[in-house]
Enzyme design. Structure first.
Site, PDB file in Angstrom:
ATOM      1  N   HIS A  96      -3.962   3.127  -3.595  1.00  0.00           N
ATOM      2  CA  HIS A  96      -4.193   2.706  -2.214  1.00  0.00           C
ATOM      3  C   HIS A  96      -3.487   1.397  -1.894  1.00  0.00           C
ATOM      4  CE1 HIS A  96      -6.284   0.792   1.176  1.00  0.00           C
ATOM      5  NE2 HIS A  96      -6.631   2.008   1.560  1.00  0.00           N
ATOM      6  N   HIS A 145     -21.113 -16.435  33.018  1.00  0.00           N
ATOM      7  CA  HIS A 145     -22.364 -16.921  32.429  1.00  0.00           C
ATOM      8  C   HIS A 145     -22.016 -17.824  31.247  1.00  0.00           C
ATOM      9  CE1 HIS A 145     -23.444 -13.556  34.908  1.00  0.00           C
ATOM     10  NE2 HIS A 145     -24.744 -13.781  34.770  1.00  0.00           N
ATOM     11  N   HIS A 171       0.846  -1.198   0.000  1.00  0.00           N
ATOM     12  CA  HIS A 171       0.000   0.000   0.000  1.00  0.00           C
ATOM     13  C   HIS A 171       0.883   1.250   0.000  1.00  0.00           C
ATOM     14  CE1 HIS A 171      -2.481  -3.236   1.615  1.00  0.00           C
ATOM     15  NE2 HIS A 171      -3.555  -2.530   1.287  1.00  0.00           N
ATOM     16  N   GLU A 217     -17.274  -3.999  24.742  1.00  0.00           N
ATOM     17  CA  GLU A 217     -16.469  -5.215  24.881  1.00  0.00           C
ATOM     18  C   GLU A 217     -15.225  -5.198  23.990  1.00  0.00           C
ATOM     19  OE1 GLU A 217     -20.713  -6.154  25.924  1.00  0.00           O
ATOM     20  OE2 GLU A 217     -19.733  -5.230  24.173  1.00  0.00           O
ATOM     21  N   PHE A 235     -20.629 -12.611  24.804  1.00  0.00           N
ATOM     22  CA  PHE A 235     -20.204 -11.345  24.211  1.00  0.00           C
ATOM     23  C   PHE A 235     -18.732 -11.346  23.830  1.00  0.00           C
ATOM     24  CE2 PHE A 235     -23.697  -9.382  27.041  1.00  0.00           C
ATOM     25  CZ  PHE A 235     -24.672  -9.826  26.157  1.00  0.00           C
ATOM     26  N   HIS A 263      -1.852  -0.898   7.157  1.00  0.00           N
ATOM     27  CA  HIS A 263      -1.554  -1.292   5.783  1.00  0.00           C
ATOM     28  C   HIS A 263      -0.480  -0.385   5.182  1.00  0.00           C
ATOM     29  CE1 HIS A 263      -4.948   1.561   5.708  1.00  0.00           C
ATOM     30  NE2 HIS A 263      -4.328   2.083   4.661  1.00  0.00           N
TER      31      HIS A 263
END
Length: 674
Positions: free
Chosen positions: A259, A464, A20, A414, A440, A60
């Site tokens: 790019h 849990h 890149h 999270e 989660f 990148h």
């Protein structure tokens, strides 16, 4: 000097035919101003504790940092730049910490770099408050980050940067490469955020409209950011730099063509002509090399800091020794000395307890031995039980100023929490852990993966852990989560069955130096299987024989809350004349790392096996084989009380008995029983 960065990026990407070049070419002027005029670092000692941290979040564009490291004098010779993106080189496609000297974090997935930078800035702020004393500012560095449109589009940038504003991490400065281009082209079709307004709303100081190719304007913006950061009401700063991607390329600058692809021979030649660069590929004129070399300046900066630190050590010897110990990542001698008695005391309480509560009890016991602990939770502290007796909440105080603490409420973030913890671990000085529900972990999974890739000691408290959480239903009941976390290379996943196993999981995770741990903990109470800590060393091997018999005909392998089903099934089978061994395997990753002698002593190769875990069963096939059986859960859960769910899904002792009979039948040791 900026053109040297551009040309090195062009040459390396062209030689690799991959990479890149656009971002390095567009950000070269920003990099020149920051690295040449403001960044405090010593290329001869990349681990200098009070160096500034630099993070290339848009990783990148890695040739930008490789060119900077080479030119400023790090141990990154031109031969490594010529080997860009090649096997075993120190110049990978994205920067990797521990591979390339001077790289502070592995930035691959966009957005995680800026979140890591937030963690580094948080660690710096906490350490300064904890260790600096009047006249002795020995923790006194800054965190700088480059980021692009992709980082800002990823949701993690919102999570981390919003928290950074709330915490007033004033020594964090980010440069936004506003070039208006991503892989698909001009971003107007998919990214029209008012970025300055967004960051002002977070509580950042924003300097907008800076010409990213004007060194004078860039220098003034940096000076402004530094000046306001040291004020009592200082904030993190975002410098919005308008740039041209691929600047210097006559045919491709300002387009997505530059790019993520090499320019091609013709455009490389045109670029060299446009920049007036006449030297051969990978050759830098001597005067430019001299201008870039930062070794002398860096050595002087470090020497000045060392003088200040020596004075600090003379005035505060215990604090100085403690800071150095923690920056080295070493545990105190106290920890090893007091650990046996600590485990013994935990095991002595044989009352049934949920392992999330056992985790909190273990935390309360070991935290006084680990002042480097920094805990937190994603708005679930009261459920994860990540707080402990004597912990102090970090964050804004009554006057709005940041107050030191060793526990943080991350909010419902999270992914951001996990990546911030990675940044703290990379910075050094703290051992971070954070909690959320196991289901989660899907949100934070990529940051867990990055911790493993970077071999960082980060601990995830994931409570849990099964359908045992009951009425919340299938959206909150993990099924595939523990197995999927286990297969991330380098992650240790612990699912303990009682208080002692939980304490061993914690101490093993703390003592480990080369990767993260995930602790999967129950909501429901579980019985105690140990009245003392005599078997702690066996537990620490990841799998051990919990309850044995003479001449076992099969082995029952279980984890967490299902260990009690295995023990109950053992009794039922014994009444039928079938002898089975119960194996508790709290951490398959650690068990798999043991030598063959230990593994075979626990699970002899010719012993039929049945595995029991309230999770997707496929993982256990490597232990039970084709003829063994798994009592597990290949479907999503339901909303109901936990006992009803275990019965409904057939995760019961009687189901284990039936699985054993079927397995022995397949092994020719008896008739299969329905």
């Amino acid at each position: 000097m900026a053109n040297a960065l551009r040309i090195l990026a062009v040459d390396a990407v062209e030689q690799a035919k991959s990479g890149h070049p656009g971002a390095p070419m567009g950000m070269a002027d920003i990099a020149q101003v920051l690295w040449h005029r403001h960044l405090r670092h010593n290329p001869a000692d990349p681990a200098w504790p009070d160096r500034d941290r630099f993070v290339l979040s848009n990783g990148h564009g890695s040739m930008l940092i490789y060119a900077l490291l080479h030119l400023t004098g790090y141990d990154l010779p031109m031969s490594e730049l010529k080997a860009f993106r090649q096997l075993h080189s120190r110049t990978a496609g994205h920067p990797e910490v521990g591979v390339t000297p001077g790289v502070e974090t592995t930035t691959g997935p966009l957005g995680q770099g800026i979140a890591n930078a937030v963690g580094m800035a948080l660690a710096e702020k906490l350490l300064a408050l904890e260790f600096n004393r009047d006249g002795h500012a020995i923790v006194d560095h800054r965190t700088w980050a480059f980021l692009g449109d992709g980082c800002l589009m990823e949701g993690i940038s919102h999570e981390a940067c919003a928290l950074a504003g709330t915490l007033k991490l004033s020594r964090l400065t980010a440069f936004y490469d506003d070039n208006g281009i991503s892989i698909d082209g001009h971003v107007e079709g998919w990214f029209t955020d008012d970025t300055p307004a967004r960051f002002r709303a977070y509580g950042w100081h924003v300097i907008a409209g800076v010409d990213g190719h004007d060194p004078v304007a860039l220098d003034a913006a940096v000076q402004q950011a530094m000046a306001q950061s040291d004020q009592p009401d200082g904030k993190p700063t975002l410098i919005c730099c308008k740039t041209v991607i691929g600047k210097g390329s006559p045919g491709k600058a300002g387009t997505h063509d530059v790019h993520g692809a090499a320019l091609g021979a013709a455009e490389v030649a045109a670029t060299r002509a446009a920049l007036g660069w006449t030297d051969a590929p990978f050759e830098i004129p001597a005067d430019i090399q001299t201008a870039w070399n930062a070794r002398e300046r860096g050595a002087a900066q470090q020497a000045q800091w060392q003088q200040r630190f020596d004075a600090y050590r003379a005035a505060h010897p215990q604090l100085a020794a403690e800071l150095l110990r923690r920056l080295r990542g070493e545990l105190s001698a106290d920890f090893a000395a007091k650990l046996p008695a600590l485990l013994e005391a935990i095991a002595a309480d044989t009352a049934p307890v949920a392992t999330r509560k056992a985790s909190q009890n273990a935390l309360s016991a070991i935290a006084p031995l680990l002042p480097e602990f920094f805990g937190g939770s994603a708005d679930l502290t009261g459920s994860n039980l990540t707080h402990f007796k004597g912990c102090v909440r970090a964050g804004p105080g009554e006057n709005g100023q940041f107050v030191w603490g060793n526990h943080l409420s991350y909010g419902v973030r999270e992914f951001g929490m996990a990546a911030i913890m990675n940044g703290m671990a990379l910075h050094g000085g703290y051992l971070p852990y954070g909690g959320t529900f196991l289901t989660f972990s899907d949100y934070s999974r990529n940051a867990i993966r990055m911790a493993a890739l970077m071999k960082q000691r980060v601990i995830h408290v994931l409570t849990h852990d099964s359908i045992g959480l009951g009425e919340d239903g299938p959206t909150h009941q993990p099924i595939e989560h523990v197995p999927s976390l286990r297969i991330i290379p380098g992650v240790h996943v612990w699912r303990p069955a009682d208080a002692l196993e939980t304490a061993v999981a914690w101490t093993h995770a703390v003592q480990r130096q080369d990767g993260p741990a995930c602790l999967a903990l129950s909501r429901q109470n579980l019985p105690s299987w140990h009245a003392n800590a005599r078997r702690a060393d066996e537990i620490a091997k990841g799998g051990y024989v919990l309850a044995d018999v003479d001449a076992p005909q099969a082995a029952l392998i279980a984890t967490g809350s299902e260990v009690m089903l295995a023990v109950e099934a053992q009794k039922l089978l014994a009444a039928e004349g079938v002898a089975v061994r119960v194996v508790s395997m709290p951490c398959t990753n650690v068990f798999d790392a043991q030598d063959a002698a230990w593994q075979d002593s626990v699970l002899p190769p010719d012993l039929p096996a049945v595995a029991i875990e309230a999770a997707h069963p496929d993982f256990w096939r490597k232990y039970v084989g084709r003829r063994g059986a798994v009592v597990g859960l290949p479907t999503f859960g339901e909303s109901a009380p936990a006992p009803q769910l275990y019965a409904h899904f057939g995760i019961t002792a009687q189901a284990v008995v039936q699985a054993v009979h079927a397995t022995l039948g397949r092994y020719g040791q008896g008739s299969a029983r329905a």
